[in-house]
Scaffold this motif. Structure first.
Motif, PDB file in Angstrom:
ATOM      1  N   UNK A  57     -19.442 -28.929 -33.243  1.00 11.88           N
ATOM      2  CA  UNK A  57     -21.145 -29.093 -34.388  1.00 11.88           C
ATOM      3  C   UNK A  57     -22.021 -28.336 -34.468  1.00 11.88           C
ATOM      4  N   UNK A  58     -21.689 -27.726 -35.642  1.00  7.93           N
ATOM      5  CA  UNK A  58     -22.420 -26.594 -35.840  1.00  7.93           C
ATOM      6  C   UNK A  58     -23.279 -27.085 -37.061  1.00  7.93           C
ATOM      7  N   UNK A  59     -24.650 -26.393 -36.743  1.00  4.70           N
ATOM      8  CA  UNK A  59     -26.558 -26.608 -38.045  1.00  4.70           C
ATOM      9  C   UNK A  59     -26.609 -25.225 -38.069  1.00  4.70           C
ATOM     10  N   UNK A  60     -25.935 -24.012 -39.175  1.00  3.64           N
ATOM     11  CA  UNK A  60     -26.529 -22.496 -39.334  1.00  3.64           C
ATOM     12  C   UNK A  60     -28.049 -23.662 -40.481  1.00  3.64           C
ATOM     13  N   UNK A  61     -29.184 -23.052 -40.295  1.00  2.00           N
ATOM     14  CA  UNK A  61     -29.601 -22.639 -41.278  1.00  2.00           C
ATOM     15  C   UNK A  61     -30.088 -22.015 -42.200  1.00  2.00           C
ATOM     16  N   UNK A  62     -31.106 -22.005 -43.453  1.00  2.00           N
ATOM     17  CA  UNK A  62     -30.564 -21.362 -44.489  1.00  2.00           C
ATOM     18  C   UNK A  62     -31.126 -19.868 -44.749  1.00  2.00           C
ATOM     19  N   UNK A  63     -31.018 -18.949 -44.730  1.00  2.32           N
ATOM     20  CA  UNK A  63     -31.543 -17.370 -44.311  1.00  2.32           C
ATOM     21  C   UNK A  63     -31.103 -16.845 -43.084  1.00  2.32           C
ATOM     22  N   UNK A  64     -30.380 -17.757 -42.288  1.00  4.57           N
ATOM     23  CA  UNK A  64     -30.029 -17.208 -40.986  1.00  4.57           C
ATOM     24  C   UNK A  64     -28.526 -16.491 -40.766  1.00  4.57           C
ATOM     25  N   UNK A  85     -31.635 -26.261 -46.723  1.00  2.00           N
ATOM     26  CA  UNK A  85     -32.293 -26.290 -46.579  1.00  2.00           C
ATOM     27  C   UNK A  85     -30.919 -25.886 -44.473  1.00  2.00           C
ATOM     28  N   UNK A  86     -29.834 -26.495 -44.511  1.00  2.00           N
ATOM     29  CA  UNK A  86     -29.026 -26.364 -43.930  1.00  2.00           C
ATOM     30  C   UNK A  86     -27.342 -26.576 -44.187  1.00  2.00           C
ATOM     31  N   UNK A  87     -26.481 -25.983 -43.677  1.00  3.83           N
ATOM     32  CA  UNK A  87     -24.830 -26.038 -43.316  1.00  3.83           C
ATOM     33  C   UNK A  87     -24.839 -26.672 -41.795  1.00  3.83           C
ATOM     34  N   UNK A  88     -24.426 -27.942 -41.606  1.00  2.00           N
ATOM     35  CA  UNK A  88     -23.841 -28.735 -40.546  1.00  2.00           C
ATOM     36  C   UNK A  88     -22.091 -29.382 -40.717  1.00  2.00           C
ATOM     37  N   UNK A  89     -21.569 -29.075 -39.488  1.00  2.00           N
ATOM     38  CA  UNK A  89     -20.706 -29.343 -39.591  1.00  2.00           C
ATOM     39  C   UNK A  89     -20.274 -30.321 -37.935  1.00  2.00           C
ATOM     40  N   UNK A  90     -20.609 -32.216 -38.693  1.00  2.00           N
ATOM     41  CA  UNK A  90     -20.427 -32.448 -37.475  1.00  2.00           C
ATOM     42  C   UNK A  90     -18.966 -33.017 -36.996  1.00  2.00           C
ATOM     43  N   UNK A  91     -18.652 -33.217 -36.090  1.00  2.00           N
ATOM     44  CA  UNK A  91     -17.911 -33.385 -35.236  1.00  2.00           C
ATOM     45  C   UNK A  91     -16.630 -32.891 -36.036  1.00  2.00           C
ATOM     46  N   UNK A  92     -16.667 -31.526 -35.996  1.00  2.00           N
ATOM     47  CA  UNK A  92     -15.534 -31.556 -36.662  1.00  2.00           C
ATOM     48  C   UNK A  92     -13.914 -31.271 -35.949  1.00  2.00           C
ATOM     49  N   UNK A  93     -13.156 -31.826 -36.551  1.00  2.00           N
ATOM     50  CA  UNK A  93     -11.583 -31.320 -35.282  1.00  2.00           C
ATOM     51  C   UNK A  93     -10.985 -30.688 -37.048  1.00  2.00           C
ATOM     52  N   UNK A  94      -9.645 -29.982 -36.833  1.00  2.00           N
ATOM     53  CA  UNK A  94      -8.758 -29.516 -37.117  1.00  2.00           C
ATOM     54  C   UNK A  94      -7.385 -29.205 -36.630  1.00  2.00           C
ATOM     55  N   UNK A  95      -6.237 -29.368 -37.772  1.00  2.00           N
ATOM     56  CA  UNK A  95      -5.051 -29.238 -36.719  1.00  2.00           C
ATOM     57  C   UNK A  95      -4.417 -28.196 -37.992  1.00  2.00           C
ATOM     58  N   UNK A  96      -3.523 -27.541 -37.337  1.00  2.00           N
ATOM     59  CA  UNK A  96      -1.946 -26.934 -38.298  1.00  2.00           C
ATOM     60  C   UNK A  96      -0.736 -27.277 -37.894  1.00  2.00           C
ATOM     61  N   UNK A  97      -0.612 -28.600 -38.479  1.00  2.00           N
ATOM     62  CA  UNK A  97       0.517 -29.352 -38.451  1.00  2.00           C
ATOM     63  C   UNK A  97       0.514 -30.193 -36.763  1.00  2.00           C
ATOM     64  N   UNK A  98       1.127 -30.010 -35.988  1.00  2.00           N
ATOM     65  CA  UNK A  98       0.613 -30.667 -34.305  1.00  2.00           C
ATOM     66  C   UNK A  98      -0.180 -29.894 -33.706  1.00  2.00           C
ATOM     67  N   UNK A  99      -0.493 -28.293 -34.166  1.00  2.00           N
ATOM     68  CA  UNK A  99      -1.002 -27.876 -33.347  1.00  2.00           C
ATOM     69  C   UNK A  99      -2.636 -28.320 -33.561  1.00  2.00           C
ATOM     70  N   UNK A 100      -3.715 -28.483 -32.519  1.00  2.00           N
ATOM     71  CA  UNK A 100      -4.838 -28.648 -33.016  1.00  2.00           C
ATOM     72  C   UNK A 100      -5.726 -27.551 -32.613  1.00  2.00           C
ATOM     73  N   UNK A 101      -6.343 -27.105 -33.561  1.00  2.00           N
ATOM     74  CA  UNK A 101      -7.082 -25.417 -33.909  1.00  2.00           C
ATOM     75  C   UNK A 101      -8.290 -25.867 -33.406  1.00  2.00           C
ATOM     76  N   UNK A 102      -9.254 -26.774 -33.853  1.00  2.00           N
ATOM     77  CA  UNK A 102     -10.687 -26.856 -33.762  1.00  2.00           C
ATOM     78  C   UNK A 102     -10.797 -28.303 -33.045  1.00  2.00           C
ATOM     79  N   UNK A 103     -11.404 -28.738 -31.682  1.00  2.00           N
ATOM     80  CA  UNK A 103     -12.025 -29.768 -31.569  1.00  2.00           C
ATOM     81  C   UNK A 103     -13.177 -30.145 -31.202  1.00  2.00           C
ATOM     82  N   UNK A 104     -13.994 -31.120 -32.164  1.00  2.00           N
ATOM     83  CA  UNK A 104     -15.285 -31.853 -32.204  1.00  2.00           C
ATOM     84  C   UNK A 104     -16.023 -31.263 -32.004  1.00  2.00           C
TER      85      UNK A 104
END
Length: 530
Positions: free
Chosen positions: A333-340, A312-331
């Motif tokens: 949300x993505x939904x990618x459907x199969x075949x998209x 069906x799908x790939x979902x990123x839900x409220x994703x945040x990511x940091x390299x050390x103290x550097x915030x790269x991705x902040x909350x």
């Protein structure tokens, strides 16, 4: 050598048959009727002894070698597995030169440690056997000799071994820097051709090499100290033994006892020297054991092996990511459907590659979670999910191997499929017209290929793998316009039924995509393209 004494003794003095109880027993055991026949039998026995001693020595050395290299193989397997289970974030913090050194030089040092330990054990057994024999004949003289030898051993442990361990640490640090320096020179070969910095890199390599050589010279010099002490002490021991023995008993008994101790000393001194040398070798190689122990003791991750079908799908839900103290991705949300077909764009450093690495399970989010058909892939990586992903980077990796091995890439060979994917990527004619065909060696990093041909080989590998999800990380960034157009058309035509996630700066790939995701300051905006 001592095994020759009975034979040489009876040859030089036949009366020993009647005066020496051991010869008397042997003479009767063999049923000899004459001295000549007894000497012949004793000679044959002595020859057989040395023959079987040689055979045992041969297989003993073979066993030690096999044991040592089995240790090498064992640790290499463990380290390789540990490396491949390393998280991508940990991998990014490592220097490849350290890994190469770890997998080669450090493993050789480990085998040296183990073989030295086995040698120590075998020499100690021999030493104890001879020591017990000497105690049986003369306790006082044996203890006196032991006191001198013990002094040499204590000096080695307190002074020599400590100095050698220090030199081992120096050697380890210098050797690590040498591997790093060599990697830098090899990696920047073309750049150095046009640079005035060549002397800087060579001087740095020379400096670390000099430190490495100096540590080895110091080690060899210090390691020879116990041997020199033993050789010097040997003369003193002979005098001590002679005086102690001569002060008691008759001249005949004194000569016999002195001969016994001299022969024992002749065997013991090399044995002690080997024990001390092996201890010093172990001390010099101990930094390697410390490094490998630290590597093997790193935390092991329990990978999520839950089956993922991706229906069906790939979902990123409220994703945040940091390299050390550097915030790269902040909350995010993505939904990618199969075949998209999705293209991710944004300025350099905005976090495009980080999002793709999160989707593929290479990175674990600091907050939030990633789901495939509702199943989390973040604990910390989903191997089964990653096996459904095909990856085409900007600079594809090409092995210094044949065309077919570069495309099979460890997968089961299927030549019909190989021909099919090479035909799709317009590379079939190039290799079928060559005398070597698919056996053509492509060179280190694909040195014999153009940039476009490298991408086509990488694309053929990707098509051969038949994965459900395709990730493109700026696959045309380094190609000219015409080649870029050809590669992109091949990509989307060949994988029209697959889910495609592409990172792109050119603006050309989005013409083939359903949706564009723009990354800016750690957040995203999505736009439909069709």
């Amino acid at each position: 050598m001592a095994a020759l004494i009975p034979l040489l003794g009876i040859i030089s003095n036949a009366e020993l048959i009647s005066t020496n109880k051991y010869h008397k027993i042997a003479f009767g055991f063999f049923g000899n009727e004459s001295i000549k026949s007894y000497i012949i039998v004793l000679s044959i026995v002595t020859l057989l002894f040395y023959f079987f001693r040689g055979v045992i020595g041969f297989y003993y050395n073979k066993f030690i070698s096999k044991f040592s290299f089995s240790i090498y193989l064992h640790f290499q397997k463990m380290l390789s597995r540990k490396f491949l289970e390393t998280t991508y974030l940990d991998y990014l913090g490592k220097d490849i030169g350290d890994y190469l050194k770890l997998m080669t030089k450090e493993l050789v040092n480990i085998t040296t440690i183990y073989s030295s330990f086995v040698l120590i054990v075998s020499e100690i057994i021999i030493f104890l056997m001879i020591f017990t024999l000497l105690l049986y004949f003369d306790v006082r003289t044996t203890l006196s000799v032991t006191a001198v030898l013990s002094f040499i051993g204590v000096v080695n442990l307190l002074y020599v071994s400590k100095k050698i361990r220090i030199q081992g640490d120096v050697r380890e640090l210098a050797e690590s820097q040498i591997y790093i320096n060599l990697k830098e020179i090899f990696s920047s070969f073309k750049l150095l051709k046009f640079s005035k910095s060549t002397p800087f890199f060579l001087n740095r390599l020379d400096s670390n090499t000099s430190k490495f050589i100096d540590a080895n010279v110091q080690n060899q010099t210090i390691s020879n100290t116990p041997r020199i002490m033993l050789e010097t002490s040997a003369f003193m021991l002979v005098i001590i033994i002679a005086v102690l023995i001569w002060s008691r008993g008759s001249a005949g008994e004194a000569i016999a006892s002195l001969s016994l101790f001299l022969f024992a000393l002749f065997r013991l001194l090399p044995s002690i020297n080997r024990i001390i040398s092996s201890i010093n070798i172990i001390n010099y190689s101990m930094p390697s054991l410390d490094i490998i122990s630290a590597e093997l003791s790193r935390k092991e991750y329990n990978y999520n092996n839950q089956n993922i079908l991706f229906l069906d799908s790939i979902e990123l839900r409220n994703i945040s990511f940091s390299y050390g103290h550097v915030n790269v991705i902040n909350r995010v949300n993505i939904i990618i459907k199969k075949g998209e077909k999705v293209v991710i764009t944004g300025r350099s450093g905005s976090g495009k590659t980080t999002i793709v690495d999160l989707i593929s399970g290479l990175l674990t989010p600091s907050e939030g979670d990633i789901f495939v058909d509702g199943i989390s892939i973040s604990n910390p990586a989903a191997k089964l999910w990653q096996q459904k992903i095909g990856y085409l980077p900007q600079n594809p990796y090409i092995c210094n191997d044949t065309v077919e091995e570069n495309i099979f890439f460890g997968m089961p060979p299927d030549y019909e499929k190989l021909i099919n994917v090479l035909n799709k990527t317009q590379m079939l004619d190039i290799f079928t017209n060559d005398n070597l065909g698919f056996k053509v060696i492509l060179g280190d990093g694909g040195a014999r290929l153009s940039g476009g041909q490298k991408q086509r080989i990488a694309l053929a590998r990707l098509l051969y793998a038949e994965t459900e999800v395709i990730i493109f990380d700026e696959p045309i960034a380094s190609l000219d316009k015409n080649t870029s157009n050809e590669i992109i058309e091949l990509l989307f035509d060949a994988e029209s039924n697959k889910t495609i996630i592409a990172i792109d700066h050119s603006g050309y790939i989005k013409n083939y995509c359903d949706r564009e995701i723009v990354v800016e300051n750690g957040t995203i905006s999505a736009f439909n393209l069709r």
